[in-house]
Design an enzyme around this catalytic site. Structure first.
Site, PDB file in Angstrom:
ATOM      1  N   HIS A  53       0.848  -1.192   0.000  1.00 13.15           N
ATOM      2  CA  HIS A  53       0.000   0.000   0.000  1.00 13.15           C
ATOM      3  C   HIS A  53       0.883   1.241   0.000  1.00 13.15           C
ATOM      4  O   HIS A  53       0.631   2.191  -0.732  1.00 13.15           O
ATOM      5  CB  HIS A  53      -0.925  -0.010   1.208  1.00 13.15           C
ATOM      6  CG  HIS A  53      -1.868   1.155   1.248  1.00 13.15           C
ATOM      7  ND1 HIS A  53      -2.885   1.263   2.181  1.00 13.15           N
ATOM      8  CD2 HIS A  53      -1.957   2.289   0.493  1.00 13.15           C
ATOM      9  CE1 HIS A  53      -3.556   2.385   1.983  1.00 13.15           C
ATOM     10  NE2 HIS A  53      -3.007   3.037   0.970  1.00 13.15           N
ATOM     11  N   GLU A 136       1.041   8.215  -3.722  1.00  9.70           N
ATOM     12  CA  GLU A 136       1.840   7.761  -2.594  1.00  9.70           C
ATOM     13  C   GLU A 136       3.166   8.521  -2.524  1.00  9.70           C
ATOM     14  O   GLU A 136       3.639   8.865  -1.440  1.00  9.70           O
ATOM     15  CB  GLU A 136       2.100   6.251  -2.700  1.00  9.70           C
ATOM     16  CG  GLU A 136       0.887   5.398  -2.431  1.00  9.70           C
ATOM     17  CD  GLU A 136       0.401   5.512  -0.987  1.00  9.70           C
ATOM     18  OE1 GLU A 136       1.240   5.396  -0.068  1.00  9.70           O
ATOM     19  OE2 GLU A 136      -0.810   5.713  -0.782  1.00  9.70           O
ATOM     20  N   HIS A 140       3.631  10.769   0.742  1.00  7.78           N
ATOM     21  CA  HIS A 140       4.562  10.151   1.685  1.00  7.78           C
ATOM     22  C   HIS A 140       6.014  10.174   1.210  1.00  7.78           C
ATOM     23  O   HIS A 140       6.925  10.442   1.994  1.00  7.78           O
ATOM     24  CB  HIS A 140       4.152   8.699   1.955  1.00  7.78           C
ATOM     25  CG  HIS A 140       2.777   8.546   2.499  1.00  7.78           C
ATOM     26  ND1 HIS A 140       2.441   8.904   3.793  1.00  7.78           N
ATOM     27  CD2 HIS A 140       1.618   8.085   1.931  1.00  7.78           C
ATOM     28  CE1 HIS A 140       1.167   8.653   4.008  1.00  7.78           C
ATOM     29  NE2 HIS A 140       0.634   8.163   2.893  1.00  7.78           N
TER      30      HIS A 140
END
Length: 246
Positions: A53, A136, A140
C-alpha cells in the site's frame, strides 16, 4: 529578520524529521470483500498475496502542534506557517513535503514490472497504478529523504525480504472463506517469521465479519531494515479474524 526567516526555513527543509517508516501491505481479498468492492487494475488481477500500500514516514510520538521548533519560537505560529508551509504536516506523520516534486515515469522505469506485481491498485476510483504511485510519492515519498527511484526500490526490497503470505501459511493461516484465526496467532507468526513485531489493521466484509486487512511493518529511517514497531495502533480487530480468498 528576513535573513533569519530564510535561514530557519533552509534548515527545516534540508531533511524531513521523522522516526521510522511504516511498510504497509494489504490483503487483496479483504480490500475487495467489502460493501464498496474493488476493481481489477489495467495491468490485470494481482496475485493472491499481500501487496504494498505504501512506505510511510512516521513519528514515534504524535505531536500536539504542527512542528516548527526554534522557528516557531522566533517567528510565531502564523508567520511560520505562512513562510514554511508547515500547516500541511500531519500530527503523527509528515505529509506532502514538496508539492512540486511530481513522480516522473522515467525515474522508475526499471522498476515498473516489479511495481505492477507488488504495488498495484484495486481502487475503483482509479484503476491506473501509476496514478496510485504518484499519490503515494507526493503524500509520503516526498517526506522520506529518498529520491523517487530509491523510495520505490526500498519498498520493493523490503517486501521481497519476507513473504507475509508464505509466513502465515507456514503457521497454518491460509486464505479461507469459512475459517477464522486468532489475531494473536497472526501477530506471533509475523514476529517469528520476520524477527520483528508488526502492527495489523482489520476491516469488515459485506456481512460485517472482521477480516485481516493490512500489516504495518516498521522500518528504520534509512528504509532498509525492519525494526520492532515503537507504537501500537487501533487495529479495529477482534480476537478472531478471517483471511478471505482473493
Amino acid at each position: 529578520m528576513a535573513k533569519l526567516v530564510l535561514s530557519l526555513f533552509a534548515v527545516s527543509s534540508t531533511a524531513e524529521q521523522f522516526d521510522f517508516f511504516y511498510l504497509v501491505q494489504q490483503w487483496p481479498g479483504s480490500f475487495c470483500d467489502t460493501r464498496q468492492g474493488c476493481c481489477i487494475p489495467e495491468a490485470g488481477k494481482p496475485a493472491a498475496e499481500f501487496g504494498i500500500h505504501g512506505l510511510w514516514p512516521n513519528y514515534a510520538t504524535c505531536r500536539g502542534g504542527r512542528g516548527g521548533g526554534l522557528a516557531r519560537a522566533v517567528l510565531g505560529d502564523s508567520a511560520l506557517l505562512s513562510v514554511a508551509g508547515l500547516g500541511r504536516r500531519g500530527k503523527c506523520w509528515p505529509e506532502y513535503c514538496d508539492d512540486g516534486n511530481s513522480l516522473q515515469p522515467w525515474e522508475i522505469r526499471d522498476l515498473l514490472k516489479q511495481l505492477e506485481q507488488s504495488w498495484g491498485t484495486l481502487s475503483c476510483k482509479n484503476r491506473r497504478s501509476f496514478q496510485f504511485w504518484s499519490y503515494e510519492w507526493k503524500k509520503h515519498g516526498t517526506c522520506s529523504n529518498l529520491d523517487q527511484h530509491d523510495y520505490f526500490a526500498a519498498a520493493l526490497a523490503l517486501k521481497a525480504q519476507h513473504n507475509l503470505t508464505a509466513i502465515l501459511a507456514g503457521a497454518g493461516i491460509a486464505p479461507s472463506d469459512d475459517q477464522t484465526y486468532f489475531l494473536s496467532g497472526i501477530r506471533d507468526a509475523i514476529a517469528e517469521g520476520t524477527g520483528f513485531k508488526a502492527n495489523v489493521e482489520c476491516n469488515r466484509n459485506a456481512d460485517g465479519e472482521t477480516q485481516l486487512f493490512q500489516v504495518y511493518q516498521c522500518v528504520d529511517k534509512t528504509g532498509k531494515k525492519l525494526i520492532d514497531c515503537p507504537l501500537s495502533m487501533n487495529s479495529k480487530c477482534s480476537d478472531k479474524v478471517k483471511l478471505p480468498v482473493s
